[in-house]
Write a protein that holds these residues in place. Sequence first.
Motif, PDB file in Angstrom:
ATOM      1  N   PRO A 126      -6.318  42.544  27.339  1.00 39.24           N
ATOM      2  CA  PRO A 126      -7.026  42.415  25.721  1.00 39.24           C
ATOM      3  C   PRO A 126      -6.806  42.324  24.840  1.00 39.24           C
ATOM      4  O   PRO A 126      -7.952  41.296  24.768  1.00 39.24           O
ATOM      5  CB  PRO A 126      -7.123  43.944  26.194  1.00 39.24           C
ATOM      6  CG  PRO A 126      -7.238  45.028  27.203  1.00 39.24           C
ATOM      7  CD  PRO A 126      -6.189  44.176  27.372  1.00 39.24           C
ATOM      8  N   ASP A 127      -5.115  41.463  24.191  1.00 42.54           N
ATOM      9  CA  ASP A 127      -5.269  41.402  23.593  1.00 42.54           C
ATOM     10  C   ASP A 127      -5.156  39.401  24.264  1.00 42.54           C
ATOM     11  O   ASP A 127      -5.957  39.247  22.672  1.00 42.54           O
ATOM     12  CB  ASP A 127      -3.742  41.323  23.044  1.00 42.54           C
ATOM     13  CG  ASP A 127      -3.931  42.652  22.659  1.00 42.54           C
ATOM     14  OD1 ASP A 127      -4.569  43.160  21.650  1.00 42.54           O
ATOM     15  OD2 ASP A 127      -2.357  43.184  22.608  1.00 42.54           O
ATOM     16  N   PHE A 128      -5.037  39.166  24.756  1.00 47.19           N
ATOM     17  CA  PHE A 128      -5.230  37.547  24.607  1.00 47.19           C
ATOM     18  C   PHE A 128      -6.664  37.724  24.708  1.00 47.19           C
ATOM     19  O   PHE A 128      -7.070  36.572  24.662  1.00 47.19           O
ATOM     20  CB  PHE A 128      -4.926  37.499  26.749  1.00 47.19           C
ATOM     21  CG  PHE A 128      -4.410  36.209  27.059  1.00 47.19           C
ATOM     22  CD1 PHE A 128      -3.502  35.177  26.865  1.00 47.19           C
ATOM     23  CD2 PHE A 128      -6.103  36.031  27.699  1.00 47.19           C
ATOM     24  CE1 PHE A 128      -3.905  33.822  27.387  1.00 47.19           C
ATOM     25  CE2 PHE A 128      -6.281  34.554  28.429  1.00 47.19           C
ATOM     26  CZ  PHE A 128      -4.859  33.619  27.592  1.00 47.19           C
ATOM     27  N   ILE A 129      -7.382  37.905  26.165  1.00 48.15           N
ATOM     28  CA  ILE A 129      -8.778  37.518  25.737  1.00 48.15           C
ATOM     29  C   ILE A 129      -8.761  37.847  25.224  1.00 48.15           C
ATOM     30  O   ILE A 129     -10.192  37.052  24.812  1.00 48.15           O
ATOM     31  CB  ILE A 129      -9.505  38.801  26.716  1.00 48.15           C
ATOM     32  CG1 ILE A 129      -9.036  39.031  28.418  1.00 48.15           C
ATOM     33  CG2 ILE A 129     -11.155  39.096  26.450  1.00 48.15           C
ATOM     34  CD1 ILE A 129      -9.101  40.229  29.163  1.00 48.15           C
ATOM     35  N   ARG A 156      -8.464  34.787  22.942  1.00 49.53           N
ATOM     36  CA  ARG A 156      -8.660  33.141  23.817  1.00 49.53           C
ATOM     37  C   ARG A 156      -9.686  32.800  23.704  1.00 49.53           C
ATOM     38  O   ARG A 156     -10.575  32.096  23.530  1.00 49.53           O
ATOM     39  CB  ARG A 156      -7.994  33.166  25.094  1.00 49.53           C
ATOM     40  CG  ARG A 156      -8.648  31.981  26.309  1.00 49.53           C
ATOM     41  CD  ARG A 156      -7.549  31.007  25.609  1.00 49.53           C
ATOM     42  NE  ARG A 156      -8.284  29.928  26.302  1.00 49.53           N
ATOM     43  CZ  ARG A 156      -8.089  29.001  25.576  1.00 49.53           C
ATOM     44  NH1 ARG A 156      -7.359  28.202  24.948  1.00 49.53           N
ATOM     45  NH2 ARG A 156      -8.717  27.375  26.605  1.00 49.53           N
ATOM     46  N   VAL A 157     -10.507  34.085  24.080  1.00 47.08           N
ATOM     47  CA  VAL A 157     -11.664  33.738  23.614  1.00 47.08           C
ATOM     48  C   VAL A 157     -13.305  33.414  22.151  1.00 47.08           C
ATOM     49  O   VAL A 157     -13.598  33.388  22.104  1.00 47.08           O
ATOM     50  CB  VAL A 157     -12.996  35.602  23.972  1.00 47.08           C
ATOM     51  CG1 VAL A 157     -14.060  35.030  23.676  1.00 47.08           C
ATOM     52  CG2 VAL A 157     -12.904  36.141  24.869  1.00 47.08           C
ATOM     53  N   ASN A 158     -12.490  34.369  21.341  1.00 45.95           N
ATOM     54  CA  ASN A 158     -12.508  33.835  20.442  1.00 45.95           C
ATOM     55  C   ASN A 158     -12.511  32.321  19.951  1.00 45.95           C
ATOM     56  O   ASN A 158     -13.283  31.347  19.090  1.00 45.95           O
ATOM     57  CB  ASN A 158     -12.007  33.775  19.330  1.00 45.95           C
ATOM     58  CG  ASN A 158     -12.739  35.915  18.365  1.00 45.95           C
ATOM     59  OD1 ASN A 158     -13.814  35.954  18.939  1.00 45.95           O
ATOM     60  ND2 ASN A 158     -11.566  36.637  18.525  1.00 45.95           N
ATOM     61  N   ALA A 174     -17.604  26.855  27.783  1.00 49.92           N
ATOM     62  CA  ALA A 174     -16.665  28.300  26.923  1.00 49.92           C
ATOM     63  C   ALA A 174     -15.870  29.071  28.106  1.00 49.92           C
ATOM     64  O   ALA A 174     -14.499  29.210  28.492  1.00 49.92           O
ATOM     65  CB  ALA A 174     -17.381  28.716  25.528  1.00 49.92           C
ATOM     66  N   ARG A 175     -16.498  29.404  28.853  1.00 52.32           N
ATOM     67  CA  ARG A 175     -16.219  30.377  29.516  1.00 52.32           C
ATOM     68  C   ARG A 175     -15.578  29.603  31.116  1.00 52.32           C
ATOM     69  O   ARG A 175     -14.532  30.335  31.912  1.00 52.32           O
ATOM     70  CB  ARG A 175     -17.960  30.840  30.738  1.00 52.32           C
ATOM     71  CG  ARG A 175     -17.618  32.161  31.450  1.00 52.32           C
ATOM     72  CD  ARG A 175     -18.678  32.266  32.503  1.00 52.32           C
ATOM     73  NE  ARG A 175     -19.240  31.534  32.940  1.00 52.32           N
ATOM     74  CZ  ARG A 175     -20.337  31.229  33.734  1.00 52.32           C
ATOM     75  NH1 ARG A 175     -20.993  32.837  33.687  1.00 52.32           N
ATOM     76  NH2 ARG A 175     -21.534  30.277  33.648  1.00 52.32           N
ATOM     77  N   LYS A 198      -7.796  28.755  30.322  1.00 48.30           N
ATOM     78  CA  LYS A 198      -7.042  26.617  30.960  1.00 48.30           C
ATOM     79  C   LYS A 198      -6.281  26.199  32.023  1.00 48.30           C
ATOM     80  O   LYS A 198      -6.200  25.751  32.404  1.00 48.30           O
ATOM     81  CB  LYS A 198      -4.996  27.448  29.867  1.00 48.30           C
ATOM     82  CG  LYS A 198      -5.529  27.580  29.007  1.00 48.30           C
ATOM     83  CD  LYS A 198      -4.160  28.564  28.139  1.00 48.30           C
ATOM     84  CE  LYS A 198      -4.474  28.960  26.695  1.00 48.30           C
ATOM     85  NZ  LYS A 198      -2.672  29.052  26.118  1.00 48.30           N
ATOM     86  N   PRO A 199      -7.406  26.092  33.344  1.00 46.96           N
ATOM     87  CA  PRO A 199      -8.481  25.293  33.800  1.00 46.96           C
ATOM     88  C   PRO A 199      -7.304  23.912  33.495  1.00 46.96           C
ATOM     89  O   PRO A 199      -7.781  23.990  32.269  1.00 46.96           O
ATOM     90  CB  PRO A 199      -9.436  25.320  34.189  1.00 46.96           C
ATOM     91  CG  PRO A 199     -10.370  25.269  32.861  1.00 46.96           C
ATOM     92  CD  PRO A 199      -9.360  26.266  32.545  1.00 46.96           C
TER      93      PRO A 199
END
Length: 223
Positions: free
Chosen positions: A105-108, A111-113, A143-144, A149-150
């Motif tokens: 959750p913290d990564f999400i 990263r989303v922000n 963004a999605r 990070k592909p």
Amino acid sequence: MFKKYPNNVLAAEDFNVKIKQGEFIYVIGPSGAGKSTFIKMMYREERPTSGEVTVNDYELQKMKNSEVPYLRRELGIVFQDFKLLSKLTVFENVAYALQVIEKEPDFIETRVNYVLDLVGLKHKAASFPNELSGGEQQRISIARAIANKPEIVIADEPTGNLDPDTASGIMEILERINSEGTTIVMATHNSQIVDEYTHRVLEIDGGKIVRDQPEGGFFQDED
């Protein structure tokens, strides 16, 4: 590589293409030329009738269906029609791409922000897709696509339904992503974009590659 559909439509004949890490390549050609087939084979939506397709060391023609999600985790895919989830907010749409691969959750949240800020829509995080313009929806789609990070972003007509100014904004985002080392493969009919933002051009016509030109424009020089 060769691809023929069950109705005997030949979509790819003698394709032999190598795309290097970090390249930006346009895939152009008339409708029905085989562009979408080429794009779809990269993320194994389609499979060749014969020959080999290798993406990030995955041999796609030998891959089991259960292995396909692992390939797609390494790809970002941007569709012309956005494919956003209407009942989720902007933040939730982007986060969903990370939740399904069980990121913390913290990564999400971080990263989303970050990716929403990258596409200039962090202030729309609580909005729903139907509250956004077409250009904004495409930015969220990008963004999605890059949330995980592909190494490769595959974009199928990402500016197809957008006005010229909005399309330029989308291209600026893709240019920035590419400048950070991400490979971009973009199918397009937009001659203005191809001529303004010059990159390698792969032209397909009648299921054949008729041009593979570094730093080319949409129309081939007659010289």
